[in-house]
Design a protein around this motif. Structure first.
Motif, PDB file in Angstrom:
ATOM      1  N   ILE A  63       5.628   7.441  -8.091  1.00 50.44           N
ATOM      2  CA  ILE A  63       6.478   8.049  -7.055  1.00 50.44           C
ATOM      3  C   ILE A  63       7.943   7.861  -7.432  1.00 50.44           C
ATOM      4  N   GLU A  64       8.674   8.944  -7.596  1.00 46.82           N
ATOM      5  CA  GLU A  64      10.108   8.854  -7.857  1.00 46.82           C
ATOM      6  C   GLU A  64      10.841   8.518  -6.557  1.00 46.82           C
ATOM      7  N   PHE A  65      11.965   7.823  -6.678  1.00 48.48           N
ATOM      8  CA  PHE A  65      12.734   7.517  -5.469  1.00 48.48           C
ATOM      9  C   PHE A  65      14.226   7.570  -5.742  1.00 48.48           C
ATOM     10  N   ILE A  66      14.950   8.050  -4.755  1.00 45.16           N
ATOM     11  CA  ILE A  66      16.413   8.065  -4.759  1.00 45.16           C
ATOM     12  C   ILE A  66      16.858   7.120  -3.658  1.00 45.16           C
ATOM     13  N   GLU A  67      17.693   6.175  -3.978  1.00 43.41           N
ATOM     14  CA  GLU A  67      18.091   5.154  -2.998  1.00 43.41           C
ATOM     15  C   GLU A  67      19.193   5.644  -2.065  1.00 43.41           C
ATOM     16  N   HIS A  68      19.058   5.229  -0.819  1.00 44.47           N
ATOM     17  CA  HIS A  68      20.105   5.454   0.179  1.00 44.47           C
ATOM     18  C   HIS A  68      20.213   4.180   1.006  1.00 44.47           C
ATOM     19  N   GLY A  69      20.917   3.203   0.472  1.00 43.04           N
ATOM     20  CA  GLY A  69      21.089   1.918   1.154  1.00 43.04           C
ATOM     21  C   GLY A  69      22.362   1.893   1.976  1.00 43.04           C
ATOM     22  N   GLY A  70      22.560   0.779   2.668  1.00 43.43           N
ATOM     23  CA  GLY A  70      23.789   0.585   3.421  1.00 43.43           C
ATOM     24  C   GLY A  70      23.776   1.070   4.845  1.00 43.43           C
TER      25      GLY A  70
ATOM     26  N   LEU B  80      11.374   7.612   3.056  1.00 45.10           N
ATOM     27  CA  LEU B  80      10.772   6.285   3.188  1.00 45.10           C
ATOM     28  C   LEU B  80      11.825   5.347   3.751  1.00 45.10           C
ATOM     29  N   SER B  81      11.659   4.964   5.007  1.00 40.89           N
ATOM     30  CA  SER B  81      12.588   4.044   5.670  1.00 40.89           C
ATOM     31  C   SER B  81      12.002   2.643   5.656  1.00 40.89           C
ATOM     32  N   VAL B  82      12.731   1.704   5.061  1.00 39.34           N
ATOM     33  CA  VAL B  82      12.294   0.309   5.001  1.00 39.34           C
ATOM     34  C   VAL B  82      13.340  -0.533   5.721  1.00 39.34           C
TER      35      VAL B  82
ATOM     36  N   LYS C 255       0.800  -1.225   0.000  1.00 33.91           N
ATOM     37  CA  LYS C 255       0.000   0.000   0.000  1.00 33.91           C
ATOM     38  C   LYS C 255       0.833   1.275   0.000  1.00 33.91           C
ATOM     39  N   ILE C 256       2.156   1.142   0.107  1.00 32.62           N
ATOM     40  CA  ILE C 256       2.985   2.322   0.343  1.00 32.62           C
ATOM     41  C   ILE C 256       2.877   3.348  -0.785  1.00 32.62           C
ATOM     42  N   GLY C 257       2.844   2.908  -2.020  1.00 33.43           N
ATOM     43  CA  GLY C 257       2.734   3.848  -3.134  1.00 33.43           C
ATOM     44  C   GLY C 257       1.465   4.676  -3.060  1.00 33.43           C
ATOM     45  N   LYS C 258       0.346   4.019  -2.825  1.00 29.19           N
ATOM     46  CA  LYS C 258      -0.940   4.701  -2.720  1.00 29.19           C
ATOM     47  C   LYS C 258      -0.959   5.663  -1.530  1.00 29.19           C
ATOM     48  N   ILE C 259      -0.358   5.246  -0.420  1.00 31.41           N
ATOM     49  CA  ILE C 259      -0.300   6.105   0.770  1.00 31.41           C
ATOM     50  C   ILE C 259       0.455   7.396   0.450  1.00 31.41           C
ATOM     51  N   LEU C 260       1.592   7.270  -0.194  1.00 35.96           N
ATOM     52  CA  LEU C 260       2.392   8.440  -0.533  1.00 35.96           C
ATOM     53  C   LEU C 260       1.663   9.332  -1.533  1.00 35.96           C
ATOM     54  N   GLU C 261       1.027   8.706  -2.520  1.00 37.05           N
ATOM     55  CA  GLU C 261       0.294   9.469  -3.535  1.00 37.05           C
ATOM     56  C   GLU C 261      -0.842  10.274  -2.903  1.00 37.05           C
ATOM     57  N   LYS C 262      -1.551   9.679  -1.969  1.00 33.33           N
ATOM     58  CA  LYS C 262      -2.657  10.368  -1.298  1.00 33.33           C
ATOM     59  C   LYS C 262      -2.175  11.541  -0.451  1.00 33.33           C
ATOM     60  N   ASN C 263      -0.912  11.465  -0.015  1.00 35.42           N
ATOM     61  CA  ASN C 263      -0.341  12.544   0.787  1.00 35.42           C
ATOM     62  C   ASN C 263       0.463  13.534  -0.064  1.00 35.42           C
ATOM     63  N   ASP C 264       0.257  13.485  -1.380  1.00 36.29           N
ATOM     64  CA  ASP C 264       0.893  14.419  -2.322  1.00 36.29           C
ATOM     65  C   ASP C 264       2.412  14.349  -2.307  1.00 36.29           C
ATOM     66  N   ILE C 265       2.939  13.153  -2.039  1.00 43.95           N
ATOM     67  CA  ILE C 265       4.384  12.934  -2.076  1.00 43.95           C
ATOM     68  C   ILE C 265       4.759  12.470  -3.486  1.00 43.95           C
ATOM     69  N   GLU C 266       5.681  13.173  -4.111  1.00 48.64           N
ATOM     70  CA  GLU C 266       6.075  12.834  -5.477  1.00 48.64           C
ATOM     71  C   GLU C 266       7.460  12.204  -5.565  1.00 48.64           C
TER      72      GLU C 266
ATOM     73  N   VAL D 175       9.315  -1.141  -4.673  1.00 52.44           N
ATOM     74  CA  VAL D 175       9.568  -0.417  -5.931  1.00 52.44           C
ATOM     75  C   VAL D 175       8.361  -0.498  -6.856  1.00 52.44           C
ATOM     76  N   LYS D 176       7.776  -1.667  -6.963  1.00 51.02           N
ATOM     77  CA  LYS D 176       6.588  -1.844  -7.818  1.00 51.02           C
ATOM     78  C   LYS D 176       5.446  -0.944  -7.350  1.00 51.02           C
ATOM     79  N   SER D 177       5.247  -0.867  -6.038  1.00 54.11           N
ATOM     80  CA  SER D 177       4.183  -0.039  -5.495  1.00 54.11           C
ATOM     81  C   SER D 177       4.447   1.438  -5.758  1.00 54.11           C
ATOM     82  N   LEU D 178       5.705   1.858  -5.613  1.00 49.08           N
ATOM     83  CA  LEU D 178       6.064   3.245  -5.877  1.00 49.08           C
ATOM     84  C   LEU D 178       5.867   3.585  -7.358  1.00 49.08           C
ATOM     85  N   GLN D 179       6.343   2.701  -8.221  1.00 48.06           N
ATOM     86  CA  GLN D 179       6.248   2.961  -9.659  1.00 48.06           C
ATOM     87  C   GLN D 179       4.798   2.991 -10.142  1.00 48.06           C
TER      88      GLN D 179
END
Length: 383
Positions: free
Chosen positions: A61-68, A94-96, A21-32, A53-57
């Motif tokens: 929703i665009e995303f920049i990765e910050h792993g590690g 978005l912290s996963v 549901k994360i993509g829809k949640i972000l979209e509803k909160n006007d997060i791009e 990623v599938k939910s965001l796409q």
């Protein structure tokens, strides 16, 4: 009960497959656009990364990765995340992951909205006036960071492990799917259990007054942690056990357990942070070493509460019996209970005490926890 104010703005979405549901949640909160913060390879190995990623796409929703992110998140990596968040002008974090990933995400959220040195918020207690919104998908139940306004970071250069607190870093939404914890190892499940217990016993023991409602809530949390951990050790994919543990860990540090309590401090976390900063040990392992040692030192200052703990949790009579029973439970689950268990030598005690004292100074606890007191407690942890 004492007067209190309670505030918790985090929305919890709990249950199977809720991460989708994360993509829809972000979209509803006007997060791009989000900074996607995560640990190392585990979310990719389990398929969670692909689902997120599938939910965001799907929602654009665009995303920049910050792993590690490390298990003890460090300042240098956090600063890299702040630079990314500013450069790409993200709308949210978005912290996963577990508490470490959430804490680094929260700190990045603060850093992205200020030109000030981020460590000053930890070291000098600068007021946090704003932060990017934080969204969470939880993969390790332990720290409660998914529903509170705290974050802990280690400055690896100065060997300091400190915290910030602000209403601005409560996650907006936290997704809790117990299935995502099925792959948590026994070792880290043990550490998670210790951490959750630690969150509730700090005020339970150190407060001047703890209402019966809070006593019973805390005791219920401890019993549930122990009972579900026993089941999880035998059946790692037992959904109900994982679910109860996950929600228990969340409510252990979302503010509910401290309401109406008079006084209370976090001395075990203070000393455990020193161990974590100096030796990069898992937080739960630091706590399982510190807690019995601190209890032994503190028990006579609140003997009735320690006797209650022994009676209610272990059906024993004396404070000493309760302390030994808890220590034995930690040991039985594979958590270290002495400094020797993690190969820390006795001659290092003074160094640990000094580090803990510097934290006590920042936390305004130095009067009670002098170098001599901290040394005494740490000597209790030596055997």
């Amino acid at each position: 009960m004492e007067n209190f104010e309670f505030y918790n703005p985090t929305k919890i979405i709990f249950g199977r497959e809720t991460e989708k549901k994360i993509g829809k949640i972000l979209e509803k909160n006007d997060i791009e656009r989000v900074l996607f913060v995560y640990g190392k390879s585990s979310i990719k190995e389990t398929g969670l990364y692909d689902r997120v990623v599938k939910s965001l796409q799907k929602e654009g929703i665009e995303f920049i990765e910050h792993g590690g992110v490390k298990p003890n998140p460090v300042l240098s990596h956090t600063k890299e995340g702040i630079e990314k968040a500013k450069k790409y002008k993200v709308d949210a974090i978005l912290s996963v992951g577990g508490g470490s990933v959430i804490d680094e995400g929260k700190t990045i959220a603060v850093g992205a909205k200020t030109d000030k040195e981020i460590w000053d918020f930890f070291k000098r207690g600068k007021e946090i006036k704003k932060a990017l919104p934080v969204y969470v998908i939880l993969t390790l139940a332990a720290t409660g960071s998914e529903m509170n306004g705290f974050a802990v970071i280690t400055n690896e250069e100065t060997k300091e492990k400190l915290s910030i607190s602000s209403e601005h870093i409560f996650p907006k939404v936290s997704i809790l799917n117990p299935e995502l914890t099925f792959t948590v190892s026994q070792q880290y499940q043990a550490y998670a259990a210790v951490d959750t217990i630690a969150h509730v016993i700090e005020h339970y023991f150190s407060s001047e007054y703890c209402p019966n409602l809070q006593n019973r809530l805390i005791e219920s949390i401890i019993k549930t942690v122990m009972e579900t951990t026993e089941v999880i050790f035998q059946e790692p994919q037992n959904y109900n056990a994982r679910a109860e543990f996950m929600w228990t860990a969340t409510i252990a540090l979302n503010g509910l357990t401290r309401l109406g309590i008079k006084g209370g401090e976090f001395p075990n976390h203070m000393i455990a942070h020193a161990l974590g900063a100096l030796y990069d040990l898992p937080h739960g392992a630091c706590l399982s070493i510190v807690i019995p040692a601190w209890m032994k030192w503190y028990k006579d200052k609140n003997i009735a509460q320690f006797e209650r703990f022994a009676r209610e949790i272990f059906n024993l009579k004396s404070a000493d019996e309760g302390i030994e029973a808890l220590k034995a439970w930690f040991r039985d689950k594979g958590a270290p209970v002495t400094l020797k268990d993690v190969e820390i030598k006795e001659e290092d005690i003074s160094k640990i005490a000094e580090n803990a004292y510097s934290i006590a100074t920042v936390w305004d606890m130095a009067k009670k926890y002098s170098l001599d007191v901290l040394t005494e407690i740490l000597k209790n942890a030596n055997d």
